[in-house]
Design an enzyme around this catalytic site. Sequence first.
Site, PDB file in Angstrom:
ATOM      1  N   GLU A 144      -5.576   9.367  10.855  1.00  0.00           N
ATOM      2  CA  GLU A 144      -4.258   8.990  10.358  1.00  0.00           C
ATOM      3  C   GLU A 144      -3.967   9.787   9.080  1.00  0.00           C
ATOM      4  OE1 GLU A 144      -3.661   4.852   9.385  1.00  0.00           O
ATOM      5  OE2 GLU A 144      -1.522   5.136   9.146  1.00  0.00           O
ATOM      6  N   ALA A 285     -10.005   2.382   3.746  1.00  0.00           N
ATOM      7  CA  ALA A 285     -10.587   2.140   5.057  1.00  0.00           C
ATOM      8  C   ALA A 285      -9.560   2.451   6.142  1.00  0.00           C
ATOM      9  CB  ALA A 285     -11.035   0.692   5.189  1.00  0.00           C
ATOM     10  N   MET A 286     -10.036   2.534   7.388  1.00  0.00           N
ATOM     11  CA  MET A 286      -9.166   2.954   8.494  1.00  0.00           C
ATOM     12  C   MET A 286      -9.439   2.127   9.744  1.00  0.00           C
ATOM     13  SD  MET A 286      -6.836   4.949   9.564  1.00  0.00           S
ATOM     14  CE  MET A 286      -6.245   4.826  11.249  1.00  0.00           C
ATOM     15  N   HIS A 320      -7.798  -6.740   6.288  1.00  0.00           N
ATOM     16  CA  HIS A 320      -6.661  -5.844   6.532  1.00  0.00           C
ATOM     17  C   HIS A 320      -6.910  -4.959   7.759  1.00  0.00           C
ATOM     18  CE1 HIS A 320      -3.262  -3.228   5.182  1.00  0.00           C
ATOM     19  NE2 HIS A 320      -3.964  -2.312   5.820  1.00  0.00           N
ATOM     20  N   GLU A 321      -8.025  -4.263   7.776  1.00  0.00           N
ATOM     21  CA  GLU A 321      -8.269  -3.336   8.903  1.00  0.00           C
ATOM     22  C   GLU A 321      -8.446  -4.110  10.201  1.00  0.00           C
ATOM     23  OE1 GLU A 321      -7.412  -0.571   8.015  1.00  0.00           O
ATOM     24  OE2 GLU A 321      -7.834  -0.652   5.863  1.00  0.00           O
ATOM     25  N   GLU A 343       1.964  -1.388   8.088  1.00  0.00           N
ATOM     26  CA  GLU A 343       1.279  -1.569   6.800  1.00  0.00           C
ATOM     27  C   GLU A 343       1.852  -2.743   6.000  1.00  0.00           C
ATOM     28  OE1 GLU A 343      -1.483  -0.450   6.284  1.00  0.00           O
ATOM     29  OE2 GLU A 343      -1.643   1.318   7.573  1.00  0.00           O
TER      30      GLU A 343
HETATM   31  N1  BES Z   1      -4.138   2.802   7.853  1.00  0.00           N
HETATM   32  C1  BES Z   1      -4.615   2.743   6.520  1.00  0.00           C
HETATM   33  C2  BES Z   1      -5.513   3.883   6.172  1.00  0.00           C
HETATM   34  C3  BES Z   1      -4.790   5.140   5.830  1.00  0.00           C
HETATM   35  C4  BES Z   1      -4.082   5.218   4.666  1.00  0.00           C
HETATM   36  C5  BES Z   1      -4.829   6.235   6.623  1.00  0.00           C
HETATM   37  C6  BES Z   1      -3.426   6.405   4.361  1.00  0.00           C
HETATM   38  C7  BES Z   1      -4.164   7.389   6.309  1.00  0.00           C
HETATM   39  C8  BES Z   1      -3.474   7.494   5.167  1.00  0.00           C
HETATM   40  C9  BES Z   1      -5.394   1.467   6.263  1.00  0.00           C
HETATM   41  O1  BES Z   1      -5.074   0.426   7.103  1.00  0.00           O
HETATM   42  C10 BES Z   1      -5.039   1.036   4.879  1.00  0.00           C
HETATM   43  O2  BES Z   1      -3.924   0.688   4.657  1.00  0.00           O
HETATM   44  N2  BES Z   1      -5.999   1.075   3.975  1.00  0.00           N
HETATM   45  C11 BES Z   1      -5.784   0.780   2.588  1.00  0.00           C
HETATM   46  C12 BES Z   1      -6.449  -0.494   2.174  1.00  0.00           C
HETATM   47  C13 BES Z   1      -5.641  -1.701   2.502  1.00  0.00           C
HETATM   48  C14 BES Z   1      -6.381  -2.959   2.165  1.00  0.00           C
HETATM   49  C15 BES Z   1      -4.286  -1.727   1.839  1.00  0.00           C
HETATM   50  C16 BES Z   1      -6.387   1.921   1.822  1.00  0.00           C
HETATM   51  O3  BES Z   1      -7.125   2.701   2.425  1.00  0.00           O
HETATM   52  O4  BES Z   1      -6.128   2.023   0.637  1.00  0.00           O
HETATM   53 ZN    ZN Z   2      -3.316  -0.594   6.656  1.00  0.00          ZN
END
Ligand code: BES
Ligand code: ZN
Length: 884
Positions: A144, A285-286, A320-321, A343
């Site tokens: 992503e 995280a992803m 979250h994930e 998101e």
């Molecule tokens: N889908 C995102 C990870 C992501 C963020 C991929 C940006 C590519 C670009 C994941 O679900 C996410 O939002 N992660 C957050 C943490 C969350 C608890 C808000 C992160 O990685 O900061």
């Molecule tokens: Zn997310």
Amino acid sequence: MDIARTPSTPDGNPQLADAPPEPKQPPIIRREDYTPFAWLVPETRLEFDLGLERTKVRSTLTVERNPAAAPDSVLRLNGDGLTPISITVDGNAVNDFAMVGDDLDVPLTGEAHTVAIETEIDPSANTQLMGLYASNGMLCTQCEAEGFRRITFFPDRPDVLSTYTVRMEGRAETFPVLLANGNRTDAGEAEGGRHWAEWHDPWPKPSYLFALVAGQLEARRDSFTTMGGREVDLAIWVRAEDLPRTEHAMESLKRSMKWDEEAFGREYDLDVFNIVAVSDFNMGAMENKGLNVFNTKYVLADYETATDGNFEAIEGVIGHEYFHNWSGNRITCRDWFQLSLKEGFTVLRDQLFSQAMQGEAVKRIEDVRVLRSVQFPEDSGPLAHPIRPDSYREISNFYTATVYNKGAEVIRMMRTMAGPERFREGTDLYFERHDGEAATCEDFVKAIEDGAGLDLGQFRLWYSQAGTPRVDVALRHEGDTAILSLRQSVPATPDQPEKEPMPIPLKLALFDRETGTHRGEQLLVLDEAEAEIRYDGFAQPPVLSINRGYSAPVSIHRSVSPADLVFLAAKDDDSFARYEAMQELLVGHLVAAVEGRLSDTERGSGREAIGEAFGAILADDQLDDSMRGELISLPTQSYLAEQIEIADPGLIHEEREALKAWVGERFATQLGAHHDRTSAVPFGLDAAAKGARKVKGQALVYLAAADPAGSARRAMTQYERADNMTDRQSALLVLAGLDVPERQAALDDFYRRFEGDALVIDKWFTLQAISTHPDVLEHVEALADHPDFTLRNPNRVRALYMAFAGNPHAFHSADGRGYRMIADLILALDPINPQTAARFVPSLGRWRRIEPGRAALMRGELERIAAAPNLSRDTFEQVTRSLG
Ligand code: BES
Ligand code: ZN
């Protein structure tokens, strides 16, 4: 078979023959230009021949015409830095393909075909950490938003859903564990010490959810039985030595799975759920389907090395994930403009989960604090955008506090207006109606509208208008009537000079000052520019409590007496409103002080009011410590700056520190007593013990501001006796800010004690970068040369420089050294990791809101960055928007 690299002309598309030279500016992508992809890709097979330095990828796609799209005789596949080694269609070599920039055009004449492509990549050279990369001797992926195109040519857009089968083969010694999405279907030995595994994910998904991990990993295993009786094997994969630190993550995962069944009726849908922790990771995280990949920071914890805050963050991120499995994976986004669909909604879900696990009031306060200190500044600066943006050059730049945190607030408002039960009917309908689809924000709003029975017509403006609405509130009293007048306005933002009024749900209550009670909370939706509401039966003017629970993400402006705020801070039955009254009191005083609007007498009376409120909070033994900790927090520097049109960061810092010292001195006895009391509470993970540690840390901060030398001893004792990281870190934070002999001794001890433990050494860097010590700039310069510092690890870069950029007195040093340091960092990091580099630009971008001397220096640094050759798309976009 090798193919010549010269582009050839695909039939019927001659203008692509001579692809124009790369335009100087990366193109703007617009939401209104969305069209569905011409081809469907029902099945994808990927075969990997794994090597750290050389990985061969063979992908086989079944494609068929998309009846819902305009026909196209070309299959356009995205690539990023790839060269095709071979291309076949239905088994026949293709020579009339074309490279269009980094993308690949394959001409297709029939209705359905099988397209096979071979590419080769070098994961060890992938410093961007996007696509397939090597980290600590293992291989992992991050796709992503647009990383899959760095692995193989593919329609790398979220509305192309495909079922993936993945075969991995490699040396068994290097890659004993081979993981991908879904279930493992087969595995075996191969010649020459090699082995292989095949995985199949039955759920159609977009390419950004693809994941592969190969390396030397060990698992903590557990299981979960879903509400429908499915036995799910859970595993958290880490380096062997980290296994003891995975218990909390596993417990958090099980709690997440259970909570999503209860709160949203969502059940897990595969037989395995794997989480892998990697130390080099751009984000937190992803949510890859069935194979979440995590930054070690959000997995590993034990109380000697992780703080209470770390434990809570792990629970939140694991949740979250996991929650994305429905809000993101089963229902994904049609295009990246819809990012808040997954998101914003998932942030709301993780916030509600954490509120249920950790306590509702305090978690709400923490979430609002983040919104105000990160999202509000974004919304009032050059990078402001709606939660559903209209255009971008690089989508990575739009994973913002606006899309995430304001996005969550917007959905929370729907929940507030509908009530939790009807909101749940809305989300049930959303999940049912759009399961298996790539949906839009509009689909979500419509489902809530239909399911919850709300009219969200005008409410949709929250998706299209940027800027934090301002609500001006006045309460007057005539006879025995209280008259509330409200006026809203949404400030102009880039590309949006004019705004329309939006529906703003405000929870409010009117308190009788004698009895300290109110007649019930009311939900008022302000949907016009102005409104006036009359409340009869008040012989005396009541005290207004408004935006209770922070029911709307707006900024309230009202003139209210310090006495009323002291009243609310002590008596309001809404915990958030108590906190808010305290903040209003502090903000009002500090802003007036910074703006030079306080006479000596007014400064004195302002402090007395604050003192009265603080005294009551410190003396209140009905109050639990975690709430007490919130009530005695000073507003953040960035939230204060936000209240001032043109701010002087130096002055804000001075006034804030001066107030801290005043409180410390005025309440030295009470704070000392709280520090002693909480120091006697034995370590525990229960809320009471956690709350005690919070108050302990805060008491120490105030005491140190008033009496550095005396408190250094207190801090050193806390440091030495600490049997957990929360206490150790809060003591070291204070010591790191003091010019005392204990400072270096404690820092050296901490380093020796945790040498080699990356996550703890990150804290060691951070504590020195955020400290109030006068020589922070020199400290940070020296730390950049420390053997443990590297630009290759995002956690380490953030530990030093994000921390520094958030430290007002150092970053905003009047001579501009702080700005230069961050600009130098951006330039050095951009060629290595553009995504991480671009995240530092916003700190320089707020120059318009800063006094002219510093503003010129900040602008100068932005211009210096903009002039650098070969800037990444990421940094280019952020810098040009910031210069405006
Ligand atoms: N889908 C995102 C990870 C992501 C963020 C991929 C940006 C590519 C670009 C994941 O679900 C996410 O939002 N992660 C957050 C943490 C969350 C608890 C808000 C992160 O990685 O900061
Ligand atoms: Zn997310």
